[in-house]
Design a protein around this motif. Sequence first.
Motif, PDB file in Angstrom:
ATOM      1  N   ASP A   1       0.817  -1.217   0.000  1.00  9.78           N
ATOM      2  CA  ASP A   1       0.000   0.000   0.000  1.00  9.78           C
ATOM      3  C   ASP A   1       0.846   1.261   0.000  1.00  9.78           C
ATOM      4  O   ASP A   1       0.291   2.370   0.018  1.00  9.78           O
ATOM      5  CB  ASP A   1      -0.919   0.015   1.227  1.00  9.78           C
ATOM      6  CG  ASP A   1      -1.874  -1.169   1.226  1.00  9.78           C
ATOM      7  OD1 ASP A   1      -2.296  -1.578   0.127  1.00  9.78           O
ATOM      8  OD2 ASP A   1      -2.187  -1.691   2.309  1.00  9.78           O
TER       9      ASP A   1
ATOM     10  N   ARG B   1       2.058   7.076   1.990  1.00 12.09           N
ATOM     11  CA  ARG B   1       0.837   6.276   1.948  1.00 12.09           C
ATOM     12  C   ARG B   1       0.037   6.643   0.698  1.00 12.09           C
ATOM     13  O   ARG B   1       0.387   7.560  -0.048  1.00 12.09           O
ATOM     14  CB  ARG B   1       0.003   6.537   3.193  1.00 12.09           C
ATOM     15  CG  ARG B   1       0.708   6.305   4.525  1.00 12.09           C
ATOM     16  CD  ARG B   1      -0.229   6.686   5.657  1.00 12.09           C
ATOM     17  NE  ARG B   1       0.463   6.856   6.916  1.00 12.09           N
ATOM     18  CZ  ARG B   1       0.504   5.943   7.893  1.00 12.09           C
ATOM     19  NH1 ARG B   1      -0.077   4.781   7.714  1.00 12.09           N
ATOM     20  NH2 ARG B   1       1.136   6.196   9.026  1.00 12.09           N
ATOM     21  N   SER B   2      -1.069   5.961   0.533  1.00 21.12           N
ATOM     22  CA  SER B   2      -1.907   6.234  -0.642  1.00 21.12           C
ATOM     23  C   SER B   2      -2.482   7.641  -0.623  1.00 21.12           C
ATOM     24  O   SER B   2      -2.760   8.215  -1.680  1.00 21.12           O
ATOM     25  CB  SER B   2      -3.050   5.210  -0.706  1.00 21.12           C
ATOM     26  OG  SER B   2      -3.797   5.237   0.497  1.00 21.12           O
ATOM     27  N   ASP B   3      -2.623   8.235   0.586  1.00 23.44           N
ATOM     28  CA  ASP B   3      -3.153   9.601   0.662  1.00 23.44           C
ATOM     29  C   ASP B   3      -2.066  10.657   0.513  1.00 23.44           C
ATOM     30  O   ASP B   3      -2.338  11.857   0.630  1.00 23.44           O
ATOM     31  CB  ASP B   3      -3.911   9.803   1.973  1.00 23.44           C
ATOM     32  CG  ASP B   3      -3.004   9.654   3.202  1.00 23.44           C
ATOM     33  OD1 ASP B   3      -1.772   9.449   3.033  1.00 23.44           O
ATOM     34  OD2 ASP B   3      -3.531   9.742   4.325  1.00 23.44           O
ATOM     35  N   GLY B   4      -0.826  10.215   0.288  1.00 22.89           N
ATOM     36  CA  GLY B   4       0.271  11.157   0.076  1.00 22.89           C
ATOM     37  C   GLY B   4       1.032  11.536   1.328  1.00 22.89           C
ATOM     38  O   GLY B   4       2.081  12.196   1.244  1.00 22.89           O
ATOM     39  N   SER B   5       0.563  11.140   2.514  1.00 21.01           N
ATOM     40  CA  SER B   5       1.285  11.463   3.740  1.00 21.01           C
ATOM     41  C   SER B   5       2.539  10.591   3.856  1.00 21.01           C
ATOM     42  O   SER B   5       2.526   9.413   3.508  1.00 21.01           O
ATOM     43  CB  SER B   5       0.384  11.270   4.961  1.00 21.01           C
ATOM     44  OG  SER B   5      -0.047   9.922   5.051  1.00 21.01           O
TER      45      SER B   5
END
Length: 893
Positions: A676, A690-694
Motif C-alpha cells: 500500500d 501512503r496512498s493519501d500522500g502522507s
Amino acid sequence: MSTPSFTLMEGPYLVSRVNLYPHRWLRASDEGAREDGALARSLVEEEHARERLREDLLEALHRAAPTLDEGGPGREGHRREALAAKRAVFNRRPPRPTLYGHPVTAEVPGLAEWTESRRRSEAAAARMDDGHESALSAERAVLAEWSRHPYVDRSTALSSADLHRAVAARAATDADPDKRMRKAEASLVRYFSRSTLKVSPYSLYTAVHFDDLEEPSSPGLAGGPLSPSPHADLRRLLIRQAGRALAADPEARPGLEWVLTGGARRITDAEGGPLLVVRRRRWTPPSSGLRAEAFGEEEVRLPLTGARGRFVEALEKRAATPVRWDLLCEAVAADLGYAPEQVPSVLERLVDVGVLVPWAPAPEQSPGYGRRWHELARSLPGATAERVASAFDATEEVLSGFAEADGAERARGVRRLQTVWSSAVGVEGSATSPVVEDCLVSRGVPVERPVTRRWSADLERLMPLLFALDDQRVLSGALEQVFVAHYGRGGRCSDLDAFAQHARAAFPLTQRLMGGDPAALADADEGLRRVLVARARAVDHLVGLGRSDAERVEVDPATVDEVASLLPEREFLARRSFAVFGQALTSERTEHDDRLVINHVYGGRARYFSRFLGHLPEEVRARVAEHVGRLGPEDSDTVHMRSALGFNANLSPALAGEEVALRDEPTLSPGPATRDLALVHTPNGLRLVRSDGSGIDPVYTGFLVPHALPYDEMLVAMVADSPFFSFGDLSIDLHERWTERNGTGEAPRIDFGSLTLFRRRWGLDTSMFTARDGESQAGLYRRVNVERLRRGLPDEVFVRPLQGSRLGPLERAMAPKPQHVDFLSRLHTTTAAKRLAHLGPTLMAEELSPHPATSGVDSPDGRHAAEVFLELSTVPGAPGTVRPPENPQAKRG
C-alpha cells in the motif's frame, strides 16, 4: 557560501557490552614474556648491527682473502675461513663453527665484531628455544584452568558439540595433551581469546548493560560484582521451518490457515489478456548451520483464463484474509460449483506457484510466537504434527532450567533439541544451533558524564567528514539514479515489488561511483557528484595521514571544514543516526586523557540493541521509543519495520505506534502494508508515502544487513537510510603499499580530539605464521617474534583479511571476524597458521588498544574487556550544542 547547520542529539542511553570472563593472558608468566620480548629485541638489534657492518665487511674480506695464507707456517686455511665467512656475511647466515675464535677474525676489520654478534644471537636464540617446552606446558595449564570455568563450560555448550567436548577434555586433565587434544588446541586458543578479549552479543561470554546517559550509575558501582541475567530462547528459524513442514503435510494442512499472497498483482499483457503476476519466494530447505532464512525470489506469470481465472477470483474473495484450508476448499467448491474433492488438487498447484501461502498463527515478533505454534501443532493430526509438538514439549523442558544449568546439562539439552527439531523439520542433522542466548549484566563501563560530553562534542565537529564517508549516502544516490531512470524526476512508483527488483542495480552502480567510473558519473545528478567530490577529499586526507611515518597523526579540522563546504545542502538536512561503538581509555589508568577508541560506526535509532529491550522495564522501552520518534521528520509518521526471517537478533519491542506489514507475515501492531506504500522522488531524495500522500518515516531495527532482506523489505530499509561505513579506501591503500613494498606497509594511529578513529595497522603475509621446512615450534616462535619486531608490531594484535578491493555491505557483513594473535604466547604462534588460514593470504593487523589491562570493567574476579556505545543523531537546526534527552519519564533501567 556558509555551511548549512545541523543539531546533534544524543540518545538517552549508554550501552555497554562486557565480557563475563575476566581478562587474562594465555602466556603463563609476565616475567617469561618480558624475557622472551627482550631476547627477541636483542636478536633484532644484533641483526641491525650486522647490517651496518655488512658492506664494509664484505669489501674488507674481498681485499684480504688473497693474502691470508701468506706469511709463514700456521696460516694454512685462513683464506678458506675468510671465504666461508664472506659467503655467510653475504647470505646473512651464521658462520661455520670453526670461525669462532679463529685467528683470522682479528686480521679482517669488522669480522671479530660480526662474529661476536653472531655468537650473542645464537646464545639468545638458544635461551628462547630452551624455554619453549616449559612455557608451552605452563600455557596449557592456563588453558586447562580456563576450561574449568563455569562460564566457559556453559557458553561453549551453545557454540558447538565438538568445541564443548574439547573444552571438557582439556578441563579433565593437567597431563600433556594427546593427539586429539593437540588437534583441538587451535579452537581452544581462538575461544580463549574470544572469551577474554572479544566482545560479541551472540554468546554468554558477553553481557549487555543499559545505563542512563545523564546520570550513569556504573561509576558509583565500580569494582562490585558482575551479576549476569541470561535469557535463552529457541531459534525462531526452527519454528518457521517446522511450519513449512506442517504446510507440506497432507494430514496437517487442513488445520492451517492460508492466504492469498501479497506478492500477487493483476495486469494486462501486450495482447490484452489478463495475467496474475506472482512475486514468490523460494525458501532454502533446512540445512546444518543455517541461522536465518535463506531464499530466492522470482516472478511467475499466470494467464487468467478458463478454470484458473475463476479459481483466482474465488481466492481473491475467500482468501483475502487468512482462512483454514478445509474451510477454504469448501467455500471455493461452493462458489464454483465443484465437487469438494476436486478443489484441493487445484489449490495445491496454486500453492506450488506461490499464489496461496501459509499464515502463521502469531507474529514472529510476538513473545507468544512459540506457544501459539505449539498449541496449533498439538491440535493437528498426523505424524509431522506429532513430531513438531514433541519438539516443543522437549524445548519447554530444556529451557525451563537452562539459565542455571551447568555446561554438561546444557550440552545434553542442546543435543536433545538438535535431534527432535531436526526430526520436526524433516532433515536429519539440520538443527545444529537450536538455542540462542542473550544476557544482561548489572554493571557497565564506568564512564562519567563529562567524558561522554567530550566524545559527543568531538563527534559533532567530525560529522561533515562522516557525512562524506557514509557509503549508504552513495548507495542512496545510486538508488535514486536508478529510480529516476525508470520513473523520471519527481516520479512516483506505486508498486514497490516492481521497483525493488530494479533496485538491485544500485549495488554495482555504487561500486562504480565510488571507484570514479566516468560512465557512472555521467548520469549522476549534481548533488551526488558533490557528495563524491567531498568523499574523495575526505579519503585523500585520511589516506595521506595513513602514509605518514609517525606513530600517531591527527585529522586536520581545516580539512573537515573543507569537506563540509564541498557537500550539498541536502546532506545537512538529512536525518542520520549513528551508533558509535568503542572502548574507553580512561585517565585513571593511563597517562592519556579520557579517550574513545572507536571500533565501529553503524546506523543508530536503536537498531543494534533494541532486541534486548524486551528484557528491560517498560519505562526503558518507552523512553527509547520516544527518542526514536523524535528523530524523524515532523511531516512524517514514524513506522517501525521489524524484520522476521527467523533471526532472533531481529526481535524487538515496538518502538512506534505503527508497524510496517510485511508481505505474508502477521504483525503485532497496525500499520501500512508494503503493497500500500508508494515511493516518490523529491528534491531531498526518495520518500515513502501512503496512498493519501502522507509520508512515513521507517525505522528498521533488524540486525540483518538490509541488503540481505527480501526485495520489498530491502527497499524500505534502504529508504530508511541507516548509515553504513566501510572505510575500505584505507584498507585498499594499505594493500597497495603492502604489494608495492614486497610485503611491508603500515599506517599510523589516526586521532581527532578525544577520539581515536583508526588504530595503528600493518599489512602482513599469512605465510609468516607457517613453519618453514625443518623449523621446530620453538624456532617458529622465535622467528615470528623477530619478524614482528622488525616491522614494529606490538605484542598483541587483531588480524583480519587485508582487502585490495571494495566490499559491498553484504560481503562485508559476511567477512570473517578478526582473530587475536598474542606473539608472546607459544600456543598462539604454534596454532596461528591453522587459526588464520581462512582469512586469506594477506592480513591487516591492528594494535590491541586499549588493552583490558588499561580499560574495561573491574570486578572481584579481575578486569573484564568491555565496549561502550552511544547514539548520536543529526537533525536540521542550529549548531553549537549537543542536545540532551528531553523526556521527563523516569530514567532508570
